[in-house]
Motif scaffolding. Structure first.
Motif, PDB file in Angstrom:
ATOM      1  N   GLU A   6       0.817  -1.210   0.000  1.00  0.00           N
ATOM      2  CA  GLU A   6       0.000   0.000   0.000  1.00  0.00           C
ATOM      3  C   GLU A   6       0.853   1.263   0.000  1.00  0.00           C
ATOM      4  OE1 GLU A   6      -3.270   2.234  -0.406  1.00  0.00           O
ATOM      5  OE2 GLU A   6      -3.212   0.036  -0.458  1.00  0.00           O
ATOM      6  N   GLN A   7       2.042   1.218   0.646  1.00  0.00           N
ATOM      7  CA  GLN A   7       2.871   2.416   0.745  1.00  0.00           C
ATOM      8  C   GLN A   7       3.624   2.729  -0.552  1.00  0.00           C
ATOM      9  OE1 GLN A   7       3.283  -0.407   2.404  1.00  0.00           O
ATOM     10  NE2 GLN A   7       5.439  -0.921   2.812  1.00  0.00           N
ATOM     11  N   ALA A   8       3.583   1.825  -1.517  1.00  0.00           N
ATOM     12  CA  ALA A   8       4.289   2.064  -2.781  1.00  0.00           C
ATOM     13  C   ALA A   8       3.588   3.156  -3.571  1.00  0.00           C
ATOM     14  CB  ALA A   8       4.355   0.780  -3.601  1.00  0.00           C
ATOM     15  N   GLY A   9       4.377   4.092  -4.104  1.00  0.00           N
ATOM     16  CA  GLY A   9       3.850   5.160  -4.942  1.00  0.00           C
ATOM     17  C   GLY A   9       4.501   5.144  -6.306  1.00  0.00           C
ATOM     18  N   PHE A  10       3.829   5.718  -7.293  1.00  0.00           N
ATOM     19  CA  PHE A  10       4.297   5.641  -8.677  1.00  0.00           C
ATOM     20  C   PHE A  10       4.282   7.022  -9.317  1.00  0.00           C
ATOM     21  CE2 PHE A  10       2.472   1.596  -7.500  1.00  0.00           C
ATOM     22  CZ  PHE A  10       3.495   0.726  -7.848  1.00  0.00           C
ATOM     23  N   SER A  11       5.211   7.196 -10.251  1.00  0.00           N
ATOM     24  CA  SER A  11       5.237   8.431 -11.025  1.00  0.00           C
ATOM     25  C   SER A  11       5.317   8.087 -12.505  1.00  0.00           C
ATOM     26  CB  SER A  11       6.422   9.319 -10.615  1.00  0.00           C
ATOM     27  OG  SER A  11       7.649   8.695 -10.903  1.00  0.00           O
ATOM     28  N   PHE A  12       4.803   8.996 -13.316  1.00  0.00           N
ATOM     29  CA  PHE A  12       4.790   8.841 -14.764  1.00  0.00           C
ATOM     30  C   PHE A  12       5.484  10.046 -15.369  1.00  0.00           C
ATOM     31  CE2 PHE A  12       2.963   9.407 -18.982  1.00  0.00           C
ATOM     32  CZ  PHE A  12       3.122   8.141 -19.498  1.00  0.00           C
TER      33      PHE A  12
END
Length: 422
Positions: free
Chosen positions: A83-89
């Motif tokens: 859940e703590q994983a974040g993503f960028s594009f």
């Protein structure tokens, strides 16, 4: 050259940074001559996040928003990603229009609010404020978080003019509410001393901004420069597992993790698992069809194999480390054969018989020589196949031949239509 701030003090151990940003997926996809399938990329993301990395740069291609959707589904609906994983594009001011359209088409607003969009090449068309317009456009479709990537062709030093240019771009980001900025060593020309001075000054002059360095390995200094950047104040660090990245690659995250562990440098987002990072590095090679690097620092699959012979300096110095031993001709000495047999518990009579030891030595040497020749022939065949494997890259002239094929096909269709009409 820009000087250090007068009150600057570096830090080398016992400190914390905010996060590690992972570029394996984005730059791995850009670097891979033949691309990579989404299923393998998804498994790689799972491996990287399970190793403790929570900031993942996912992609920059026109098909990638659909992949981002699948990854966020895996996180929110299937629980396959922490859940703590974040993503960028990533998008640039050369590619923003179709990418904005795809982001809006593929991602629901709840997902758009969950990701970062990183904007690069912000100097393009600055007279008409294109960067600011793109920020507004992204917010209008629901993107909740922006960061910026500032591209630079550094020389070996950072002069006042380059530094002032950087700060002008940082101010533009600040006016857009962007406080997370990546400083790109875009062509891998920064030297560690210049990296130190740059980081120290940027942090001193911009206390409201979180910086991290995108450090290319063109001169073999990617990992060193990334470490130097946090030693001198940057609050995040970036790289790729296995050093995956364009050209010679990026800083190796598994090497960074090893240095962090040895120097009690912690990460606010949580601890890293060294073994899982090493496994993710091997998976990255498979995902992007890169020839395995057996001796890559920390994660190479042969890097822990140590010559056990007389030439083994670490053992002589009493250095304790987990290794697997082998013998080759360089390390083969009768004295060492006697030592190995003694430690194995062989009877004293045989070990003290010099003729017997010499005979064992000669037999081992002959076996090694035969094995060498067989492996030499196999290596030549394998390297020829590997070079041939990468030789079939789509080159730029194929764009023209493809366009001519399409044009020819259209002309053929037009002729058929004309004949039918007649």
């Amino acid at each position: 050259m820009l000087p250090f701030p007068p009150d600057h003090t570096p830090r080398y151990q016992d400190f914390s940074i905010k996060a590690i940003s992972d570029e394996t997926l984005r730059e791995g996809g850009e670097r891979a001559p033949f691309g990579a399938d989404d299923q393998r990329k998804a498994r790689l993301i799972e491996a990287i996040t399970q190793a403790g990395i929570t900031d993942i740069d996912v992609g920059s291609g026109i098909t990638e928003p659909a992949f981002v959707r699948s990854i966020l589904d895996a996180k929110h609906l299937m629980g396959r990603i922490p859940e703590q994983a974040g993503f960028s594009f990533n998008l640039t001011l050369k590619t923003w229009e179709p990418l904005c359209e795809e982001l809006e088409r593929q991602l629901p607003r709840t997902y758009l609010e969950d990701i970062y969009v990183s904007i690069g090449m912000i100097e393009i068309d600055s007279e008409s404020h294109l960067f600011e317009k793109v920020c507004d456009r992204l917010r209008s479709i629901g993107v909740g978080k922006l960061r910026s990537s500032l591209l630079n062709a550094f020389s070996s030093t950072v002069d006042d003019a380059k530094y002032e240019h950087l700060n002008r771009q940082i101010e533009r980001c600040r006016r857009q509410g962007i406080s997370l900025i990546r400083i790109n060593d875009s062509v891998g020309t920064l030297m560690p001393d210049a990296t130190a001075v740059l980081a120290a000054n940027l942090v001193r002059d911009n206390p409201d901004i979180t910086f991290y360095l995108h450090s290319h390995n063109d001169r073999g200094l990617g990992t060193a420069n990334s470490l130097i950047s946090v030693f001198h104040g940057f609050q995040m660090i970036e790289g790729g597992v296995a050093g995956v990245g364009n050209r010679a690659g990026l800083a190796e995250i598994e090497s960074i993790a090893s240095v962090f562990e040895e120097n009690d440098i912690t990460i606010d987002s949580g601890p890293l698992d060294q073994d899982k990072l090493n496994s993710a590095a091997l998976l990255a090679e498979k995902t992007f069809m890169a020839a395995p690097d057996p001796y890559r620092a920390v994660s190479g699959f042969l890097v822990r194999n140590e010559n056990a012979g007389i030439v083994n300096v670490p053992d002589y110095l009493g250095v304790s480390r987990p290794v697997d031993y082998f013998l080759n001709r360089i390390g083969l000495f009768p004295t060492y054969i006697k030592q190995i047999l003694t430690e194995s518990g062989m009877n004293t009579e045989a070990i003290t018989d010099d003729a017997f030891i010499d005979e064992v030595y000669e037999e081992l040497a002959a076996r090694m020589d035969r094995k060498y020749q067989a492996k030499r022939d196999e290596y030549d065949r394998l390297t020829s196949e590997i070079v041939g494997f990468y030789d079939d890259i789509v080159r730029l002239d194929e764009v023209q031949t493809c366009a001519l094929d399409v044009m020819s096909r259209h002309q053929s269709i037009d002729r058929q239509v004309t004949l039918r009409a007649a």
